[in-house]
Design a protein around this motif. Structure first.
Motif, PDB file in Angstrom:
ATOM      1  N   LEU A  33      46.295  35.407  42.883  1.00  0.00           N
ATOM      2  CA  LEU A  33      45.590  34.116  42.902  1.00  0.00           C
ATOM      3  C   LEU A  33      46.050  33.246  41.745  1.00  0.00           C
ATOM      4  O   LEU A  33      46.161  32.014  41.874  1.00  0.00           O
ATOM      5  CB  LEU A  33      44.074  34.333  42.847  1.00  0.00           C
ATOM      6  N   TRP A  34      46.317  33.862  40.604  1.00  0.00           N
ATOM      7  CA  TRP A  34      46.852  33.119  39.452  1.00  0.00           C
ATOM      8  C   TRP A  34      48.242  32.578  39.775  1.00  0.00           C
ATOM      9  O   TRP A  34      48.557  31.424  39.477  1.00  0.00           O
ATOM     10  CB  TRP A  34      46.907  34.035  38.238  1.00  0.00           C
ATOM     11  N   VAL A  35      49.079  33.400  40.418  1.00  0.00           N
ATOM     12  CA  VAL A  35      50.428  32.969  40.793  1.00  0.00           C
ATOM     13  C   VAL A  35      50.362  31.835  41.805  1.00  0.00           C
ATOM     14  O   VAL A  35      51.069  30.821  41.675  1.00  0.00           O
ATOM     15  CB  VAL A  35      51.239  34.150  41.374  1.00  0.00           C
ATOM     16  N   VAL A  36      49.513  31.980  42.814  1.00  0.00           N
ATOM     17  CA  VAL A  36      49.376  30.948  43.837  1.00  0.00           C
ATOM     18  C   VAL A  36      48.943  29.625  43.221  1.00  0.00           C
ATOM     19  O   VAL A  36      49.407  28.546  43.613  1.00  0.00           O
ATOM     20  CB  VAL A  36      48.368  31.398  44.917  1.00  0.00           C
ATOM     21  N   GLY A  37      48.058  29.695  42.212  1.00  0.00           N
ATOM     22  CA  GLY A  37      47.606  28.486  41.530  1.00  0.00           C
ATOM     23  C   GLY A  37      48.721  27.765  40.796  1.00  0.00           C
ATOM     24  O   GLY A  37      48.644  26.548  40.562  1.00  0.00           O
ATOM     25  N   LYS A  38      49.767  28.499  40.422  1.00  0.00           N
ATOM     26  CA  LYS A  38      50.921  27.890  39.758  1.00  0.00           C
ATOM     27  C   LYS A  38      51.879  27.246  40.768  1.00  0.00           C
ATOM     28  O   LYS A  38      52.600  26.305  40.431  1.00  0.00           O
ATOM     29  CB  LYS A  38      51.693  28.950  38.954  1.00  0.00           C
ATOM     30  N   TRP A  39      51.904  27.766  41.976  1.00  0.00           N
ATOM     31  CA  TRP A  39      52.856  27.301  42.996  1.00  0.00           C
ATOM     32  C   TRP A  39      52.285  26.221  43.908  1.00  0.00           C
ATOM     33  O   TRP A  39      53.035  25.445  44.484  1.00  0.00           O
ATOM     34  CB  TRP A  39      53.318  28.484  43.845  1.00  0.00           C
ATOM     35  N   PHE A  40      50.957  26.206  44.066  1.00  0.00           N
ATOM     36  CA  PHE A  40      50.326  25.274  44.998  1.00  0.00           C
ATOM     37  C   PHE A  40      49.184  24.531  44.296  1.00  0.00           C
ATOM     38  O   PHE A  40      48.590  25.058  43.341  1.00  0.00           O
ATOM     39  CB  PHE A  40      49.757  26.027  46.209  1.00  0.00           C
ATOM     40  N   PRO A  41      48.843  23.330  44.778  1.00  0.00           N
ATOM     41  CA  PRO A  41      47.700  22.597  44.209  1.00  0.00           C
ATOM     42  C   PRO A  41      46.375  23.160  44.714  1.00  0.00           C
ATOM     43  O   PRO A  41      45.545  22.455  45.290  1.00  0.00           O
ATOM     44  CB  PRO A  41      47.940  21.163  44.709  1.00  0.00           C
ATOM     45  N   LEU A  42      46.198  24.450  44.530  1.00  0.00           N
ATOM     46  CA  LEU A  42      44.987  25.152  44.934  1.00  0.00           C
ATOM     47  C   LEU A  42      44.434  25.889  43.726  1.00  0.00           C
ATOM     48  O   LEU A  42      45.188  26.386  42.892  1.00  0.00           O
ATOM     49  CB  LEU A  42      45.283  26.163  46.052  1.00  0.00           C
ATOM     50  N   ARG A  43      43.136  25.973  43.632  1.00  0.00           N
ATOM     51  CA  ARG A  43      42.501  26.652  42.506  1.00  0.00           C
ATOM     52  C   ARG A  43      41.572  27.747  43.022  1.00  0.00           C
ATOM     53  O   ARG A  43      40.360  27.591  43.055  1.00  0.00           O
ATOM     54  CB  ARG A  43      41.734  25.641  41.628  1.00  0.00           C
ATOM     55  N   PHE A  44      42.183  28.830  43.445  1.00  0.00           N
ATOM     56  CA  PHE A  44      41.385  29.959  43.919  1.00  0.00           C
ATOM     57  C   PHE A  44      40.829  30.716  42.722  1.00  0.00           C
ATOM     58  O   PHE A  44      41.527  30.950  41.736  1.00  0.00           O
ATOM     59  CB  PHE A  44      42.242  30.911  44.747  1.00  0.00           C
ATOM     60  N   THR A  45      39.587  31.090  42.842  1.00  0.00           N
ATOM     61  CA  THR A  45      38.973  31.854  41.767  1.00  0.00           C
ATOM     62  C   THR A  45      37.912  32.788  42.340  1.00  0.00           C
ATOM     63  O   THR A  45      37.201  32.429  43.293  1.00  0.00           O
ATOM     64  CB  THR A  45      38.321  30.926  40.729  1.00  0.00           C
ATOM     65  N   VAL A  46      37.832  33.969  41.787  1.00  0.00           N
ATOM     66  CA  VAL A  46      36.784  34.912  42.154  1.00  0.00           C
ATOM     67  C   VAL A  46      36.683  35.946  41.038  1.00  0.00           C
ATOM     68  O   VAL A  46      37.699  36.467  40.578  1.00  0.00           O
ATOM     69  CB  VAL A  46      37.082  35.597  43.509  1.00  0.00           C
ATOM     70  N   PRO A  47      35.489  36.211  40.535  1.00  0.00           N
ATOM     71  CA  PRO A  47      35.336  37.246  39.505  1.00  0.00           C
ATOM     72  C   PRO A  47      35.769  38.601  40.062  1.00  0.00           C
ATOM     73  O   PRO A  47      35.311  38.995  41.148  1.00  0.00           O
ATOM     74  CB  PRO A  47      33.826  37.224  39.202  1.00  0.00           C
ATOM     75  N   PRO A  48      36.649  39.322  39.365  1.00  0.00           N
ATOM     76  CA  PRO A  48      37.153  40.605  39.882  1.00  0.00           C
ATOM     77  C   PRO A  48      36.050  41.585  40.265  1.00  0.00           C
ATOM     78  O   PRO A  48      36.131  42.238  41.310  1.00  0.00           O
ATOM     79  CB  PRO A  48      38.004  41.133  38.721  1.00  0.00           C
ATOM     80  N   LEU A  49      35.014  41.684  39.423  1.00  0.00           N
ATOM     81  CA  LEU A  49      33.944  42.627  39.736  1.00  0.00           C
ATOM     82  C   LEU A  49      33.176  42.208  40.983  1.00  0.00           C
ATOM     83  O   LEU A  49      32.747  43.052  41.782  1.00  0.00           O
ATOM     84  CB  LEU A  49      32.984  42.762  38.551  1.00  0.00           C
ATOM     85  N   ARG A  50      33.006  40.895  41.151  1.00  0.00           N
ATOM     86  CA  ARG A  50      32.319  40.428  42.357  1.00  0.00           C
ATOM     87  C   ARG A  50      33.143  40.758  43.591  1.00  0.00           C
ATOM     88  O   ARG A  50      32.601  41.134  44.641  1.00  0.00           O
ATOM     89  CB  ARG A  50      32.072  38.923  42.287  1.00  0.00           C
ATOM     90  N   LEU A  51      34.466  40.616  43.478  1.00  0.00           N
ATOM     91  CA  LEU A  51      35.349  40.974  44.587  1.00  0.00           C
ATOM     92  C   LEU A  51      35.200  42.453  44.917  1.00  0.00           C
ATOM     93  O   LEU A  51      35.082  42.843  46.081  1.00  0.00           O
ATOM     94  CB  LEU A  51      36.798  40.647  44.215  1.00  0.00           C
ATOM     95  N   TRP A  52      35.200  43.261  43.878  1.00  0.00           N
ATOM     96  CA  TRP A  52      35.058  44.699  44.053  1.00  0.00           C
ATOM     97  C   TRP A  52      33.741  45.051  44.752  1.00  0.00           C
ATOM     98  O   TRP A  52      33.718  45.801  45.728  1.00  0.00           O
ATOM     99  CB  TRP A  52      35.118  45.379  42.686  1.00  0.00           C
ATOM    100  N   TRP A  53      32.633  44.504  44.230  1.00  0.00           N
ATOM    101  CA  TRP A  53      31.326  44.863  44.763  1.00  0.00           C
ATOM    102  C   TRP A  53      31.049  44.227  46.120  1.00  0.00           C
ATOM    103  O   TRP A  53      30.086  44.599  46.793  1.00  0.00           O
ATOM    104  CB  TRP A  53      30.221  44.482  43.776  1.00  0.00           C
ATOM    105  N   THR A  54      31.895  43.295  46.527  1.00  0.00           N
ATOM    106  CA  THR A  54      31.794  42.759  47.888  1.00  0.00           C
ATOM    107  C   THR A  54      32.609  43.588  48.867  1.00  0.00           C
ATOM    108  O   THR A  54      32.177  43.838  50.003  1.00  0.00           O
ATOM    109  CB  THR A  54      32.280  41.298  47.924  1.00  0.00           C
ATOM    110  N   ILE A  55      33.786  44.039  48.426  1.00  0.00           N
ATOM    111  CA  ILE A  55      34.705  44.743  49.318  1.00  0.00           C
ATOM    112  C   ILE A  55      34.344  46.214  49.491  1.00  0.00           C
ATOM    113  O   ILE A  55      34.341  46.746  50.605  1.00  0.00           O
ATOM    114  CB  ILE A  55      36.157  44.620  48.800  1.00  0.00           C
ATOM    115  N   LEU A  56      34.031  46.897  48.397  1.00  0.00           N
ATOM    116  CA  LEU A  56      33.788  48.344  48.478  1.00  0.00           C
ATOM    117  C   LEU A  56      32.652  48.716  49.441  1.00  0.00           C
ATOM    118  O   LEU A  56      32.789  49.685  50.198  1.00  0.00           O
ATOM    119  CB  LEU A  56      33.518  48.916  47.085  1.00  0.00           C
ATOM    120  N   PRO A  57      31.511  47.991  49.438  1.00  0.00           N
ATOM    121  CA  PRO A  57      30.427  48.385  50.349  1.00  0.00           C
ATOM    122  C   PRO A  57      30.764  48.247  51.825  1.00  0.00           C
ATOM    123  O   PRO A  57      30.081  48.842  52.664  1.00  0.00           O
ATOM    124  CB  PRO A  57      29.288  47.422  49.964  1.00  0.00           C
TER     125      PRO A  57
END
Length: 296
Positions: free
Chosen positions: A125-149
């Motif tokens: 997501l950090w790399v994509v933000g450098k290549w495109f005018p997009l600002r994706f963001t998500v807290p890593p722990l929130r991603l984890w606790w959303t995906i694992l369950p």
């Protein structure tokens, strides 16, 4: 009934059912897997390393390059990019089962990719933000606790039930399969209603770009696969399936006022068509050689 209210209701209900369908399908399929099956896959580290390299490095790079080269609308390109950098979809198990791949390998790769997702996805997501005018963001722990369950937890539950409560598991499978079908039917209808106007947002270049990205991922995963055709089918499917739960989470977190469900539905349906076309091509090629997909 007000049309806007209906679409909002369908969108909210659809997202809830989608998140319910993720763990449901994992539990249904994983309840056919034993602990020994899963451990055996992790004793083949080279296969998992190849799966990690293809899904977490090669596919994200090619996806970003394709989105840039085809110059597709950023709203569509954003969904394609997130799907490209966030592998480990729970539906990989269902696809592996329906297309005669290795369910055990699909379960192992899904677990591995979901466990390391906060690190790889945050980087991309950090790399994509450098290549495109997009600002994706998500807290890593929130991603984890959303995906694992919705992936790893139901996988472990399914394996445990299979081991200790086989009779109960057989009944539970039938109930969950019925519930899953209801969810999919509703999601299909709701997706068409909500996403019909979003069809115009996908240009011809968008469809071609998605076809190229998904096709590349299937072929790269297939030929990087293990020693059997079942392994290759599973890794091809795993590489082509971006984690839908991650796509929805990252899109909503990054752009909370943008409704993306319709575009996501169109993207998923088109991706499913592409995967099916490649599977039919594989079956035709094997048929001409007198072989079947499930054979070594």
């Amino acid at each position: 009934m007000d049309m806007l209210f209906l679409k909002n209701l369908l969108t909210t209900t659809g997202e809830l059912l989608a998140h319910a369908a993720f763990p449901m399908v994992v539990l249904i399929i994983s309840s056919r897997v034993t602990v020994e099956d899963l451990v055996a896959e992790f004793r083949r580290p080279w296969t998992l390393v190849k799966a990690f390299f293809v899904t977490s490095f090669i596919v994200p790079l090619v996806t970003a390059g394709a989105v840039k080269a085809f110059d597709i609308p950023l709203l569509v390109g954003g969904i394609v990019l997130i799907a490209g950098v966030a592998p480990g979809d729970s539906f990989a198990l269902l696809e592996a089962k329906s297309k005669r791949g290795s369910i055990n390998l699909a379960a192992a790769t899904m677990s591995l990719l979901c466990l390391i997702m906060p690190f790889t996805v945050t980087f991309w997501l950090w790399v994509v933000g450098k290549w495109f005018p997009l600002r994706f963001t998500v807290p890593p722990l929130r991603l984890w606790w959303t995906i694992l369950p919705v992936t790893v937890v139901p996988l472990l539950v399914g394996i445990t039930l299979h081991r200790y409560l086989p009779a109960f598991t057989a009944v539970l499978q039938r109930v969950l399969e019925w519930c899953f079908r209801v969810c999919i039917i509703f999601l299909g209808i709701a997706g068409l209603i909500v996403g019909i106007k979003d069809l115009s947002k996908l240009t011809v270049a968008s469809y071609v770009c998605i076809f190229f990205v998904v096709s590349f991922a299937i072929v790269a995963g297939y030929y990087a696969g293990g020693s059997t055709r079942k392994d290759r089918i599973s890794l091809g499917l795993t590489a082509s399936l971006g984690n839908l739960a991650a796509v929805l989470l990252i899109a909503h977190t990054s752009y909370p006022n943008v409704h993306v469900l319709g575009i996501v539905v169109v993207f998923v349906l088109w991706r499913w068509v592409i995967i099916m076309l490649w599977y039919l091509f594989l079956r035709l090629r094997l048929h001409l050689r007198g072989e079947k997909p499930g054979e070594p």
